[in-house]
Motif scaffolding. Structure first.
Motif, mmCIF file in Angstrom:
data_model
loop_
_atom_site.group_PDB
_atom_site.id
_atom_site.type_symbol
_atom_site.label_atom_id
_atom_site.label_comp_id
_atom_site.label_asym_id
_atom_site.label_seq_id
_atom_site.Cartn_x
_atom_site.Cartn_y
_atom_site.Cartn_z
ATOM 1 N N LYS A 9 0.838 -1.205 0.000
ATOM 2 C CA LYS A 9 0.000 0.000 0.000
ATOM 3 C C LYS A 9 0.870 1.252 0.000
ATOM 4 O O LYS A 9 0.594 2.206 -0.738
ATOM 5 C CB LYS A 9 -0.933 -0.002 1.206
ATOM 6 C CG LYS A 9 -1.834 1.206 1.254
ATOM 7 C CD LYS A 9 -2.744 1.184 2.458
ATOM 8 C CE LYS A 9 -3.563 2.455 2.524
ATOM 9 N NZ LYS A 9 -4.367 2.516 3.747
ATOM 10 N N GLN A 10 1.900 1.278 0.834
ATOM 11 C CA GLN A 10 2.785 2.448 0.897
ATOM 12 C C GLN A 10 3.504 2.648 -0.435
ATOM 13 O O GLN A 10 3.647 3.783 -0.908
ATOM 14 C CB GLN A 10 3.795 2.300 2.037
ATOM 15 C CG GLN A 10 3.162 2.386 3.415
ATOM 16 C CD GLN A 10 2.389 3.675 3.623
ATOM 17 O OE1 GLN A 10 2.867 4.754 3.321
ATOM 18 N NE2 GLN A 10 1.172 3.548 4.128
ATOM 19 N N ALA A 11 3.946 1.560 -1.045
ATOM 20 C CA ALA A 11 4.599 1.646 -2.353
ATOM 21 C C ALA A 11 3.628 2.187 -3.403
ATOM 22 O O ALA A 11 3.992 3.034 -4.222
ATOM 23 C CB ALA A 11 5.136 0.279 -2.766
ATOM 24 N N ALA A 12 2.401 1.709 -3.364
ATOM 25 C CA ALA A 12 1.382 2.162 -4.315
ATOM 26 C C ALA A 12 1.062 3.637 -4.119
ATOM 27 O O ALA A 12 0.940 4.390 -5.094
ATOM 28 C CB ALA A 12 0.115 1.319 -4.160
ATOM 29 N N LEU A 13 0.942 4.062 -2.880
ATOM 30 C CA LEU A 13 0.667 5.479 -2.608
ATOM 31 C C LEU A 13 1.810 6.356 -3.091
ATOM 32 O O LEU A 13 1.584 7.417 -3.692
ATOM 33 C CB LEU A 13 0.424 5.695 -1.106
ATOM 34 C CG LEU A 13 -0.891 5.143 -0.561
ATOM 35 C CD1 LEU A 13 -0.890 5.174 0.959
ATOM 36 C CD2 LEU A 13 -2.064 5.930 -1.128
ATOM 37 N N TRP A 14 3.027 5.914 -2.839
ATOM 38 C CA TRP A 14 4.193 6.673 -3.288
ATOM 39 C C TRP A 14 4.190 6.775 -4.809
ATOM 40 O O TRP A 14 4.371 7.857 -5.378
ATOM 41 C CB TRP A 14 5.479 6.014 -2.799
ATOM 42 C CG TRP A 14 6.697 6.693 -3.299
ATOM 43 C CD1 TRP A 14 7.305 7.796 -2.768
ATOM 44 C CD2 TRP A 14 7.457 6.341 -4.466
ATOM 45 N NE1 TRP A 14 8.390 8.153 -3.531
ATOM 46 C CE2 TRP A 14 8.513 7.275 -4.583
ATOM 47 C CE3 TRP A 14 7.360 5.336 -5.413
ATOM 48 C CZ2 TRP A 14 9.445 7.224 -5.609
ATOM 49 C CZ3 TRP A 14 8.281 5.288 -6.437
ATOM 50 C CH2 TRP A 14 9.312 6.217 -6.525
ATOM 51 N N LEU A 15 3.971 5.643 -5.468
ATOM 52 C CA LEU A 15 3.995 5.619 -6.927
ATOM 53 C C LEU A 15 2.873 6.481 -7.511
ATOM 54 O O LEU A 15 3.096 7.234 -8.467
ATOM 55 C CB LEU A 15 3.887 4.182 -7.431
ATOM 56 C CG LEU A 15 4.010 3.983 -8.933
ATOM 57 C CD1 LEU A 15 5.326 4.551 -9.463
ATOM 58 C CD2 LEU A 15 3.890 2.499 -9.268
ATOM 59 N N ALA A 16 1.697 6.395 -6.949
ATOM 60 C CA ALA A 16 0.563 7.182 -7.447
ATOM 61 C C ALA A 16 0.817 8.681 -7.291
ATOM 62 O O ALA A 16 0.308 9.481 -8.078
ATOM 63 C CB ALA A 16 -0.715 6.777 -6.709
ATOM 64 N N ALA A 17 1.607 9.063 -6.307
ATOM 65 C CA ALA A 17 1.885 10.482 -6.058
ATOM 66 C C ALA A 17 2.966 11.058 -6.969
ATOM 67 O O ALA A 17 3.133 12.273 -7.039
ATOM 68 C CB ALA A 17 2.294 10.670 -4.600
ATOM 69 N N GLN A 18 3.677 10.193 -7.678
ATOM 70 C CA GLN A 18 4.753 10.665 -8.547
ATOM 71 C C GLN A 18 4.159 11.392 -9.756
ATOM 72 O O GLN A 18 3.204 10.916 -10.351
ATOM 73 C CB GLN A 18 5.631 9.503 -9.010
ATOM 74 C CG GLN A 18 6.285 8.734 -7.884
ATOM 75 C CD GLN A 18 7.025 9.639 -6.920
ATOM 76 O OE1 GLN A 18 7.972 10.317 -7.296
ATOM 77 N NE2 GLN A 18 6.585 9.648 -5.680
ATOM 78 N N THR A 19 4.736 12.536 -10.074
ATOM 79 C CA THR A 19 4.226 13.323 -11.198
ATOM 80 C C THR A 19 4.922 12.979 -12.509
ATOM 81 O O THR A 19 4.423 13.323 -13.570
ATOM 82 C CB THR A 19 4.380 14.827 -10.922
ATOM 83 O OG1 THR A 19 5.758 15.108 -10.652
ATOM 84 C CG2 THR A 19 3.525 15.241 -9.733
ATOM 85 N N GLU A 20 6.073 12.325 -12.428
ATOM 86 C CA GLU A 20 6.798 11.916 -13.624
ATOM 87 C C GLU A 20 6.902 10.401 -13.652
ATOM 88 O O GLU A 20 6.939 9.749 -12.609
ATOM 89 C CB GLU A 20 8.195 12.525 -13.627
ATOM 90 C CG GLU A 20 8.192 14.036 -13.731
ATOM 91 C CD GLU A 20 9.585 14.615 -13.801
ATOM 92 O OE1 GLU A 20 10.539 13.865 -14.094
ATOM 93 O OE2 GLU A 20 9.710 15.819 -13.553
ATOM 94 N N GLN A 21 6.962 9.860 -14.861
ATOM 95 C CA GLN A 21 7.106 8.418 -15.012
ATOM 96 C C GLN A 21 8.419 7.965 -14.390
ATOM 97 O O GLN A 21 9.453 8.616 -14.543
ATOM 98 C CB GLN A 21 7.081 8.040 -16.490
ATOM 99 C CG GLN A 21 7.079 6.558 -16.722
ATOM 100 C CD GLN A 21 6.894 6.229 -18.185
ATOM 101 O OE1 GLN A 21 6.684 7.105 -19.014
ATOM 102 N NE2 GLN A 21 6.993 4.963 -18.508
ATOM 103 N N GLN A 22 8.366 6.868 -13.668
ATOM 104 C CA GLN A 22 9.536 6.334 -12.978
ATOM 105 C C GLN A 22 10.197 5.246 -13.819
ATOM 106 O O GLN A 22 9.560 4.248 -14.145
ATOM 107 C CB GLN A 22 9.133 5.749 -11.617
ATOM 108 C CG GLN A 22 8.543 6.767 -10.663
ATOM 109 C CD GLN A 22 9.524 7.851 -10.321
ATOM 110 O OE1 GLN A 22 10.637 7.572 -9.895
ATOM 111 N NE2 GLN A 22 9.135 9.087 -10.530
ATOM 112 N N PHE A 33 11.074 -0.020 -0.877
ATOM 113 C CA PHE A 33 10.104 -0.551 0.089
ATOM 114 C C PHE A 33 10.415 -1.964 0.565
ATOM 115 O O PHE A 33 9.628 -2.544 1.312
ATOM 116 C CB PHE A 33 8.689 -0.475 -0.497
ATOM 117 C CG PHE A 33 8.245 0.937 -0.729
ATOM 118 C CD1 PHE A 33 7.724 1.696 0.311
ATOM 119 C CD2 PHE A 33 8.379 1.531 -1.964
ATOM 120 C CE1 PHE A 33 7.338 3.003 0.110
ATOM 121 C CE2 PHE A 33 8.002 2.839 -2.186
ATOM 122 C CZ PHE A 33 7.479 3.583 -1.145
ATOM 123 N N ASP A 34 11.544 -2.530 0.137
ATOM 124 C CA ASP A 34 11.965 -3.870 0.544
ATOM 125 C C ASP A 34 10.859 -4.898 0.292
ATOM 126 O O ASP A 34 10.405 -5.598 1.204
ATOM 127 C CB ASP A 34 12.392 -3.871 2.020
ATOM 128 C CG ASP A 34 13.049 -5.179 2.420
ATOM 129 O OD1 ASP A 34 13.709 -5.805 1.568
ATOM 130 O OD2 ASP A 34 12.891 -5.585 3.592
#
Length: 58
Positions: A9-22, A33-34
């Protein structure tokens, strides 16, 4: 919620908050996130659902 589910969930929230493609997103999520590759893929799916919900509510 288990520790693994919380990490996803934390990884998903972080990824969803990114404004640029990772670049190398699976690798990035695994390191940050190990989590395993399968869990990182799940986080990507969850992040996409978060983004979908955000665009519907705008």
């Amino acid at each position: 919620m288990t520790g693994t589910e919380e990490k996803i969930k934390q990884a998903a929230l972080w990824l969803a908050a990114q404004t640029e493609q990772q670049p190398n997103v699976i690798h990035t999520l695994r390191q940050k996130f190990d989590i395993t590759a399968v869990q990182a893929a799940k986080a990507c799916t969850v992040a996409n659902s978060f983004r979908g919900r955000a665009s519907v509510s705008e």
